[in-house]
Write a protein that holds these residues in place. Structure first.
Motif, mmCIF file in Angstrom:
data_model
loop_
_atom_site.group_PDB
_atom_site.id
_atom_site.type_symbol
_atom_site.label_atom_id
_atom_site.label_comp_id
_atom_site.label_asym_id
_atom_site.label_seq_id
_atom_site.Cartn_x
_atom_site.Cartn_y
_atom_site.Cartn_z
ATOM 1 N N UNK A 132 -0.154 -1.967 -13.246
ATOM 2 C CA UNK A 132 -0.313 -2.047 -11.796
ATOM 3 C C UNK A 132 -0.644 -3.449 -11.314
ATOM 4 N N UNK A 133 -1.329 -4.233 -12.141
ATOM 5 C CA UNK A 133 -1.670 -5.605 -11.741
ATOM 6 C C UNK A 133 -0.400 -6.442 -11.589
ATOM 7 N N UNK A 135 2.543 -5.208 -10.988
ATOM 8 C CA UNK A 135 3.240 -4.661 -9.821
ATOM 9 C C UNK A 135 2.670 -5.208 -8.525
ATOM 10 N N UNK A 136 1.336 -5.326 -8.461
ATOM 11 C CA UNK A 136 0.719 -5.851 -7.252
ATOM 12 C C UNK A 136 1.186 -7.284 -7.017
#
Lengths: 240, 242
Positions: A132-133, A135-136
């Motif tokens: 997710x990091x 992706x962010x």
């Protein structure tokens, strides 16, 4: 045991000088090799996590080759074999014109070997970061290089400070193998004192204590690094 | 603004998105709902290319969403996204979280980025926490910062992927309030959520998904008052009556 203890020998010239230059050489060798290992290891560690098959395979082959061969053998390979394999001019330059060839060969041997260990730690550190990091970062429009620079590497390095501490200590201890190719570092100087004075117990006790002082200093410094880079609010992160 | 045409996505042999076609007009709020595993999170992530897709076509503001490359990076910078698990950068302060993409992607001067950040943090009620790290904040606070971070890029549209699913119940409203305000200001929004109250209040249209397919795509009132399919009726009866 019939042994004439003489601790005073350690504080007498030229033997005190031997120990001092030995410590300085050990520290120089380990620190320069660490810079090589850290930079190269980081590059290789990042390469192993890239989507590019070619990049990650190159790094994987490097790591397997370097960690699969004993460090002592690497010292001999770099010192005795590699200069013969290079073009004649280069080989001659290495053997004749390079100032202090033993020292710089030791830097290369130690640095390139430790790089493969650093690479594995960096890779593991990056892979432990939730997807997710990334992706962010992507969603914010960051390029892949920017995601590594601002998000993944700062997080990965923080996570692996404890294991890097251990690698950093190991490089000081491993630097003692450089005596086999003639580098007058701490262990070699202790041996020299022993052969001049036959006071081997004192000489190696001094070397032992000095290594301990060095590694304890490393531990203290790295504790500071760890404390300074600790992320507020994440005290209990992973295993902590 | 957002056009999706017959989008198909496969994980190996598993067809996770089946010819999904829908759109979000400028200024429109579209809520995507459906049972878990129905593909709604995957669908919204294809809009800015976080999830690659194999068939069909997606355009945002007239620009095709490709699988990689500079064009995609540039397009992503114009679309805001908010994640279920916030995904703030834990090693940076709230201020730096919101400033990062502004300075390195949009190349705004630091002072300008900070001014923008402060205005946005004030708006989401987080200005007093600007110097804290995400780990020192509650989930609701983190999500409000994440919304500010997305808004800082002056996005043409906002994507919300289950923004309240990871929150404790008492924190859901603080996040929904910020989103509602945003919707009322005319932001183009695509929102994956189970918050049917929010959908009733602010959505223009509701997209209902099941098993990788868009089963219903209708105006809010039509969807809530007369769902056409049995699956949507069942879903609504389960989610509304408790």
């Amino acid at each position: 045991m019939n042994y004439n203890w003489n601790w005073g020998i350690l504080f007498r010239e030229p033997y005190l000088g031997f120990l001092i230059t030995g410590v300085i050489t050990t520290i120089q060798l380990a620190l320069i090799a660490w810079v090589v290992a850290f930079v190269l290891g980081s590059v290789l560690g990042v390469m192993r996590t890239l989507p590019s098959r070619i990049a990650s395979s190159i790094a994987a082959v490097y790591v397997e080759v370097f960690r699969g061969i004993p460090l002592l053998v690497w010292f001999f390979l770099w010192f005795f074999v590699v200069p013969e394999l290079l073009p004649r001019e280069w080989g001659r330059w290495l053997k004749r014109d390079l100032p202090d060839p033993e020292f710089w060969t030791a830097v290369v041997a130690l640095g390139l070997y430790t790089a493969c260990r650093v690479a594995e730690q960096v890779r593991a550190g990056i892979q432990a970061i939730p997807r997710g990091q990334t992706m962010a970062g992507q969603a914010g429009g960051l390029s892949q290089a920017q995601i590594y620079r601002y998000i993944l590497l700062p997080l990965a390095y923080r996570r692996i400070v404890p294991v890097l501490t251990s690698e950093f200590m190991t490089i000081f201890k491993n630097s003692s193998l450089a005596l086999t190719i003639g580098v007058l570092e701490l262990t070699a100087q202790a041996r020299q004192i022993e052969s001049f004075t036959f006071q081997g117990f004192e000489a190696f006790t001094a070397a032992t204590v000095l290594y301990l002082v060095i590694t304890l200093t490393v531990t203290v410094i790295m504790r500071q690094v760890e404390a300074r880079t600790r992320i507020p609010g994440l005290l209990g992160q992973k295993g902590g | 603004m957002i056009e999706m045409h017959e989008v198909d996505k496969w994980y190996g042999t598993h067809n996770v998105l089946k010819r999904c076609t829908t759109h979000v007009a400028k200024g429109e709020v579209v809520v995507v709902c459906g049972p878990s595993g129905s593909g709604k999170s995957t669908l919204i992530k294809t809009v800015n290319g976080l999830e690659p897709f194999q068939g069909g076509r997606i355009t945002v503001d007239g620009q095709a969403v490709t699988t990689s490359g500079r064009d995609l990076t540039r397009l992503r910078a114009r679309i805001g996204m908010v994640f279920q698990s916030f995904e703030l950068y834990p090693h940076m302060t709230v201020l730096d979280n919101v400033c990062l993409a502004q300075t390195v992607v949009l190349k705004r001067p630091r002072s300008e980025a900070e001014a923008k950040t402060e205005a946005l943090l004030r708006r989401v009620g987080m200005i007093d926490h600007a110097r804290k790290h995400p780990g020192q904040l509650s989930g609701g606070q983190q999500q409000r910062v994440a919304i500010a971070r997305a808004l800082a890029m002056d996005p043409i549209a906002m994507l919300f992927d289950e923004p309240t699913s990871a929150l404790d119940p008492e924190m859901i409203n603080e996040v929904l309030d910020v989103m509602t305000e945003l919707a009322l200001e005319g932001m183009t929004m695509m929102v994956v959520t189970h918050e049917m109250g929010f959908a009733r209040r602010v959505a223009h249209r509701v997209v209902f998904m099941d098993d990788g397919q868009i089963v219903e795509d209708r105006s809010k009132d039509a969807f809530f008052d007369h769902p056409e399919t049995d699956r949507a009726q069942l879903f609504l009866s389960k989610i509304l009556h408790h």
